[in-house]
Design an enzyme around this catalytic site. Structure first.
Site, PDB file in Angstrom:
ATOM      1  N   ASP A 218       0.822  -1.209   0.000  1.00  0.00           N
ATOM      2  CA  ASP A 218       0.000   0.000   0.000  1.00  0.00           C
ATOM      3  C   ASP A 218       0.857   1.260   0.000  1.00  0.00           C
ATOM      4  O   ASP A 218       0.478   2.276  -0.590  1.00  0.00           O
ATOM      5  CB  ASP A 218      -0.912  -0.004   1.231  1.00  0.00           C
ATOM      6  CG  ASP A 218      -1.972  -1.098   1.163  1.00  0.00           C
ATOM      7  OD1 ASP A 218      -2.205  -1.615   0.061  1.00  0.00           O
ATOM      8  OD2 ASP A 218      -2.544  -1.437   2.211  1.00  0.00           O
ATOM      9  N   GLY A 219       2.020   1.209   0.657  1.00  0.00           N
ATOM     10  CA  GLY A 219       2.892   2.378   0.679  1.00  0.00           C
ATOM     11  C   GLY A 219       3.391   2.753  -0.700  1.00  0.00           C
ATOM     12  O   GLY A 219       3.550   3.943  -1.008  1.00  0.00           O
ATOM     13  N   ASN A 295      -5.153   8.749   1.325  1.00  0.00           N
ATOM     14  CA  ASN A 295      -5.740   8.132   2.515  1.00  0.00           C
ATOM     15  C   ASN A 295      -6.375   9.152   3.446  1.00  0.00           C
ATOM     16  O   ASN A 295      -7.586   9.184   3.586  1.00  0.00           O
ATOM     17  CB  ASN A 295      -4.685   7.312   3.280  1.00  0.00           C
ATOM     18  CG  ASN A 295      -4.599   5.888   2.783  1.00  0.00           C
ATOM     19  OD1 ASN A 295      -5.356   5.477   1.908  1.00  0.00           O
ATOM     20  ND2 ASN A 295      -3.684   5.133   3.331  1.00  0.00           N
ATOM     21  N   ASP A 325      -7.071  14.115  21.260  1.00  0.00           N
ATOM     22  CA  ASP A 325      -5.738  13.970  20.676  1.00  0.00           C
ATOM     23  C   ASP A 325      -5.659  14.518  19.260  1.00  0.00           C
ATOM     24  O   ASP A 325      -4.571  14.807  18.766  1.00  0.00           O
ATOM     25  CB  ASP A 325      -5.322  12.493  20.673  1.00  0.00           C
ATOM     26  CG  ASP A 325      -4.834  12.031  22.036  1.00  0.00           C
ATOM     27  OD1 ASP A 325      -4.769  12.880  22.946  1.00  0.00           O
ATOM     28  OD2 ASP A 325      -4.539  10.840  22.194  1.00  0.00           O
TER      29      ASP A 325
END
Length: 453
Positions: A218-219, A295, A325
């Site tokens: 995926d990267g 993404n 956060d």
């Protein structure tokens, strides 16, 4: 609120400007295609009428009723373009046609007929249930191969694939400068492999590359998508994380052969167009360079021990104030990445929308949202009562510091990423969540227990 209104007004003007530019390019591209089909136009009005009828008939023959031809796809460019140069560059590209398919058969639904009104009744097309098919109208000429670095197995597969595509398919091969050096180190045979010299050449890749092949995971697909700031050629991803996938050279040859022959099912993966507007900006046009993500874009507190304090707006409406956060704005393709880990839902990648997912919110009632595709989202670090700055990261990189008063504006980008499917988009999506995420995997209940009478 004045800063908010300013940014929203800029986003609206930006959309209007983009639509106007797109309309202009469409007129140019239609004029180009009409010129190719009909020859030179005369000044006689009667002749123009005849030519118009011929153009309409030929356009139906070319494009059909159920798809979009590649010459209808809008091309990006600058205001000082040279039409002859652009036309020559486009002619080097392989043309293709996209068509909508439903349960394996061509759909009769027109491409723009999303909502229809008939006899007082409103009906909508089932857009998300249709599969998209790509059919080459001219053979691809140039293939870009991108590989995962520092992998011996990928390096061997790349060399073998380059040789096969050149000798058997007679294709032009383009690789990254790093990969070309590796190939030439192995053998001088690979001197025919092309590459680029600087970032300016990367910006022009979409004008000559017909197909992108990624060897990695995926990267590698994320890296391929990030190279194209505008239109993206079809991407064929080879998932090498699983050793069972294409471990045999015959498998990848058969698959690539079917891709080059066509037609192929593709998934159009939507992207987000993001801009950072600093608090000290004197007007709404002083924004940093746009970043496109496949993404997600994440706003978090970084190493600070204080909660983030983010005001969120959707078009002209206040959404909420995030205290936690951070926040994730994700595409549907990214719904199985960071957003999923933060409690967001998994969404089919062809569903157009933006996921709004908080990261560890200090609230028991803060649930994730899925917003429609046409909205513009604005997230601002509260300027007066924020205890610390925040950080924005785009697909996990290009990290930017956001001071109190700075804002991030996001909308759906007009250029999706077309990825080839092994079967179709739905089958591939379900297989990925079953095999990759072990979705709903549990031991089957014993059948020899008590039963209802």
């Amino acid at each position: 609120m004045r800063t908010v209104a300013k940014a929203l007004r800029r986003a609206a003007e930006g959309k209007a400007s983009a639509q106007a530019e797109a309309a202009e390019w469409k007129l140019l591209s239609s004029g180009e295609s009409n010129g190719e089909c009909d020859g030179e136009r005369t000044g006689n009005s009667a002749d123009q009428t005849v030519l118009s009828n011929q153009t309409h008939e030929k356009s139906e023959v070319c494009c059909g009723k159920n798809g979009i031809c590649s010459h209808e796809v809008l091309r990006d460019g600058d205001t000082n373009y040279n039409f002859g140069v652009v036309r020559n560059r486009v002619m080097r590209k392989a043309s293709f046609k996209l068509s909508w398919r439903y349960k394996g058969e061509n759909s009769d639904q027109q491409k723009h007929d999303i909502v229809s009104f008939e006899k007082g009744n409103i009906t909508t097309a089932e857009r998300s249930s249709k599969q998209i098919s790509l059919k080459w109208e001219t053979q691809p000429q140039t293939v870009l191969i991108l590989t995962k670095p520092n992998s011996a197995s990928v390096r061997i597969l790349c060399a073998e694939m380059v040789r096969w595509l050149k000798e058997q398919k007679k294709l032009n091969i383009v690789v990254e400068p790093r990969v070309r050096v590796e190939l030439l180190t192995d053998s001088s045979y690979y001197s025919f492999v092309q590459t680029w010299q600087d970032d300016k050449e990367i910006l022009l890749l979409h004008m000559k590359v017909d197909l992108v092949v990624t060897l990695g995971g995926d990267g590698t697909v994320l890296w391929a998508a990030s190279m194209f700031k505008g239109p993206v050629p079809p991407i064929v991803p080879f998932s090498l994380g699983n050793p069972q996938h294409y471990s045999d050279s015959e498998q990848y040859r058969e698959y690539l052969d079917s891709i080059l022959r066509g037609p192929i099912s593709i998934t159009l993966r939507h992207r987000l167009l993001c801009r950072v507007i600093r608090d000290e900006a004197k007007n709404e046009y002083e924004a940093e360079e746009s970043i496109i993500v496949l993404n997600e874009v994440t706003i978090d507190r970084g190493i600070s021990s204080f909660l983030t304090n983010l005001e969120c707006y959707c078009d002209n409406s206040f959404v909420t104030c995030v205290q936690g956060d951070g926040l994730i704005l994700s595409t549907t393709s990214g719904s199985t990445a960071y957003s999923l880990a933060a409690g967001g839902s998994m969404v089919h990648p062809q569903v157009p929308g933006i996921l709004f997912t908080p990261i560890c919110p200090h609230s028991l009632s803060f649930r994730p949202l899925i917003l429609p595709e046409h909205v513009t989202l604005r997230v601002q670090v509260v300027p007066f009562n924020s205890r610390s700055h925040a950080w924005a990261s785009f697909d996990g990189k290009d990290r930017k510091r956001l001071e109190p008063g700075d804002a991030l504006v996001c909308s759906l980008a007009p250029w999706p990423v077309p990825t080839a499917c092994q079967v179709d988009s739905t089958s591939d999506f379900l297989r990925s969540i079953h095999d990759g995420l072990h979705w709903n995997l549990r031991k089957t209940q014993s059948f020899d227990g008590p039963r209802d009478p």
